[in-house]
Design a protein around this motif. Structure first.
Motif, PDB file in Angstrom:
ATOM      1  N   GLY A  76       9.714  24.343 -10.299  1.00  0.00           N
ATOM      2  CA  GLY A  76      10.352  24.949 -11.460  1.00  0.00           C
ATOM      3  C   GLY A  76      11.857  24.885 -11.308  1.00  0.00           C
ATOM      4  O   GLY A  76      12.390  23.997 -10.640  1.00  0.00           O
ATOM      5  N   ASP A  77      12.539  25.862 -11.888  1.00  0.00           N
ATOM      6  CA  ASP A  77      14.000  25.883 -11.838  1.00  0.00           C
ATOM      7  C   ASP A  77      14.506  27.232 -11.337  1.00  0.00           C
ATOM      8  O   ASP A  77      13.906  28.276 -11.605  1.00  0.00           O
ATOM      9  CB  ASP A  77      14.595  25.624 -13.236  1.00  0.00           C
ATOM     10  CG  ASP A  77      14.183  24.274 -13.799  1.00  0.00           C
ATOM     11  OD1 ASP A  77      13.908  23.355 -12.995  1.00  0.00           O
ATOM     12  OD2 ASP A  77      14.130  24.142 -15.037  1.00  0.00           O
ATOM     13  N   ASP A  78      15.607  27.180 -10.599  1.00  0.00           N
ATOM     14  CA  ASP A  78      16.334  28.385 -10.186  1.00  0.00           C
ATOM     15  C   ASP A  78      15.499  29.328  -9.327  1.00  0.00           C
ATOM     16  O   ASP A  78      15.681  30.548  -9.359  1.00  0.00           O
ATOM     17  CB  ASP A  78      16.869  29.134 -11.417  1.00  0.00           C
ATOM     18  CG  ASP A  78      17.808  28.275 -12.241  1.00  0.00           C
ATOM     19  OD1 ASP A  78      18.820  27.812 -11.691  1.00  0.00           O
ATOM     20  OD2 ASP A  78      17.505  28.046 -13.426  1.00  0.00           O
ATOM     21  N   ASN A  79      14.583  28.785  -8.542  1.00  0.00           N
ATOM     22  CA  ASN A  79      13.837  29.612  -7.587  1.00  0.00           C
ATOM     23  C   ASN A  79      14.622  29.736  -6.286  1.00  0.00           C
ATOM     24  O   ASN A  79      15.398  28.851  -5.924  1.00  0.00           O
ATOM     25  CB  ASN A  79      12.459  28.997  -7.327  1.00  0.00           C
ATOM     26  CG  ASN A  79      11.594  29.001  -8.565  1.00  0.00           C
ATOM     27  OD1 ASN A  79      11.299  30.052  -9.125  1.00  0.00           O
ATOM     28  ND2 ASN A  79      11.187  27.814  -9.024  1.00  0.00           N
ATOM     29  N   THR A 108       3.606  33.247  -9.436  1.00  0.00           N
ATOM     30  CA  THR A 108       3.454  32.326 -10.559  1.00  0.00           C
ATOM     31  C   THR A 108       4.026  32.987 -11.812  1.00  0.00           C
ATOM     32  O   THR A 108       3.659  34.116 -12.143  1.00  0.00           O
ATOM     33  CB  THR A 108       1.971  31.979 -10.784  1.00  0.00           C
ATOM     34  OG1 THR A 108       1.419  31.425  -9.584  1.00  0.00           O
ATOM     35  CG2 THR A 108       1.825  30.970 -11.917  1.00  0.00           C
ATOM     36  N   GLY A 109       4.927  32.289 -12.478  1.00  0.00           N
ATOM     37  CA  GLY A 109       5.567  32.846 -13.660  1.00  0.00           C
ATOM     38  C   GLY A 109       7.072  32.817 -13.514  1.00  0.00           C
ATOM     39  O   GLY A 109       7.629  31.989 -12.793  1.00  0.00           O
ATOM     40  N   ASP A 110       7.732  33.745 -14.164  1.00  0.00           N
ATOM     41  CA  ASP A 110       9.193  33.777 -14.156  1.00  0.00           C
ATOM     42  C   ASP A 110       9.706  35.139 -13.703  1.00  0.00           C
ATOM     43  O   ASP A 110       9.119  36.183 -14.030  1.00  0.00           O
ATOM     44  CB  ASP A 110       9.744  33.495 -15.560  1.00  0.00           C
ATOM     45  CG  ASP A 110       9.323  32.125 -16.072  1.00  0.00           C
ATOM     46  OD1 ASP A 110       9.051  31.240 -15.240  1.00  0.00           O
ATOM     47  OD2 ASP A 110       9.269  31.945 -17.304  1.00  0.00           O
ATOM     48  N   SER A 131      13.222  31.118 -11.749  1.00  0.00           N
ATOM     49  CA  SER A 131      13.998  32.306 -11.348  1.00  0.00           C
ATOM     50  C   SER A 131      13.185  33.291 -10.525  1.00  0.00           C
ATOM     51  O   SER A 131      13.329  34.512 -10.652  1.00  0.00           O
ATOM     52  CB  SER A 131      14.572  33.010 -12.589  1.00  0.00           C
ATOM     53  OG  SER A 131      15.392  32.125 -13.333  1.00  0.00           O
ATOM     54  N   ASN A 132      12.315  32.783  -9.662  1.00  0.00           N
ATOM     55  CA  ASN A 132      11.576  33.643  -8.743  1.00  0.00           C
ATOM     56  C   ASN A 132      12.356  33.797  -7.436  1.00  0.00           C
ATOM     57  O   ASN A 132      13.156  32.941  -7.069  1.00  0.00           O
ATOM     58  CB  ASN A 132      10.195  33.048  -8.472  1.00  0.00           C
ATOM     59  CG  ASN A 132       9.343  32.998  -9.718  1.00  0.00           C
ATOM     60  OD1 ASN A 132       9.053  34.017 -10.318  1.00  0.00           O
ATOM     61  ND2 ASN A 132       8.954  31.791 -10.122  1.00  0.00           N
TER      62      ASN A 132
END
Length: 255
Positions: free
Chosen positions: A199-202, A242-244, A223-224
């Motif tokens: 994803g992005d920004d984890n 899992t998710g944001d 964003s996690n």
């Protein structure tokens, strides 16, 4: 596109200009830079660079160290430094390092001191950064990053007071997306850490000190945030998000 006047002089000038531009383009396309320094016995280094302004630096000192650098694109930077063995300064044996980068402005660095350490970094995309630092014996690290502006740092080091080499630590990192960030630090022996972010920004960090720890962080979404801190012996931590916008924090230590 050029619009050439119909005259002999103009035609000749056009031919010369075209030849000059073609030669200039060829020269620019070949402006890669590779520097390899090896001292010792039976060391081996392979560098393959395609594209424009890629930079490779390899420094190996010791016996039977092996390195492979493969870069395709532009402005990529790879650095391999292998040496160091017990109390013999700047000597390493049977270490292996491989960096493969495809895209633009990726940066991959590997430092290894000791015996039989293995490190691999594979980056595809733009402006990814991977750094691996291993000090000890029989340690392994693998980093795979796909996307843009991802960052990974792996350090597997001696146990304080840095007198006993770290042995048989394992680190695995796989990041797919953009602007993901991870840091893994292991001090001691027989530790294992796995980080998977898609994803992005984890953001994730794993810090293990001692012996026989296991940590797994898996984040899918955006964003996690996950942190694992383990100190002592034989702790196990498994985090899955899992998710944001999820947040997870684990801290474990012996009494």
């Amino acid at each position: 596109m050029f619009s050439c006047p119909q005259s002999m002089y103009s035609g000749l000038r056009s031919i010369v200009l075209t030849a000059f531009l073609s030669l200039s383009g060829l020269l620019l396309a070949q402006q890669n830079d590779a520097e390899t320094v090896q001292r010792g016995l039976y060391n081996g280094s392979t560098v393959d660079q395609k594209g424009y302004r890629n930079l490779s630096r390899v420094d190996q000192l010791g016996k039977s160290n092996q390195s492979d650098v493969d870069q395709d694109g532009s402005h990529n930077d790879a650095c391999v430094d292998q040496d160091g063995f017990y109390n013999i300064p700047n000597w390493g044996f049977y270490n292996e390092a491989a960096i493969a980068q495809e895209g633009h402005r990726n940066d991959g660095d590997i430092w290894q001191d000791g015996i039989h350490n293995q490190a691999r970094a594979t980056q595809t995309g733009n402006r990814n950064i991977s750094s691996t630092d291993q000090d000890g014996n029989f340690n392994k690290a693998q980093t795979i990053q796909t996307g843009n502006r991802n960052f990974s740092y792996v350090e597997q080091n001696d146990f304080p007071p840095h007198a006993i080499p770290a042995i048989l630590n394992r680190a695995y990192v796989n990041q797919n997306g953009s602007r993901n960030w991870q840091q893994t630090e292991q001090t001691g022996d027989f530790n294992k850490a796995e980080t998977l972010q898609e994803g992005d920004d984890n953001w994730s960090r794993t810090d293990q000190e001692g012996f026989l720890h296991y940590s797994s962080i898996t984040q899918t979404g955006n964003s996690n945030h996950a942190e694992t801190w383990q100190d002592g012996d034989r702790h196990i931590s498994i985090t899955t998000s899992t998710g944001d916008g999820n947040y997870a924090y684990v801290q474990q230590e012996n009494l």
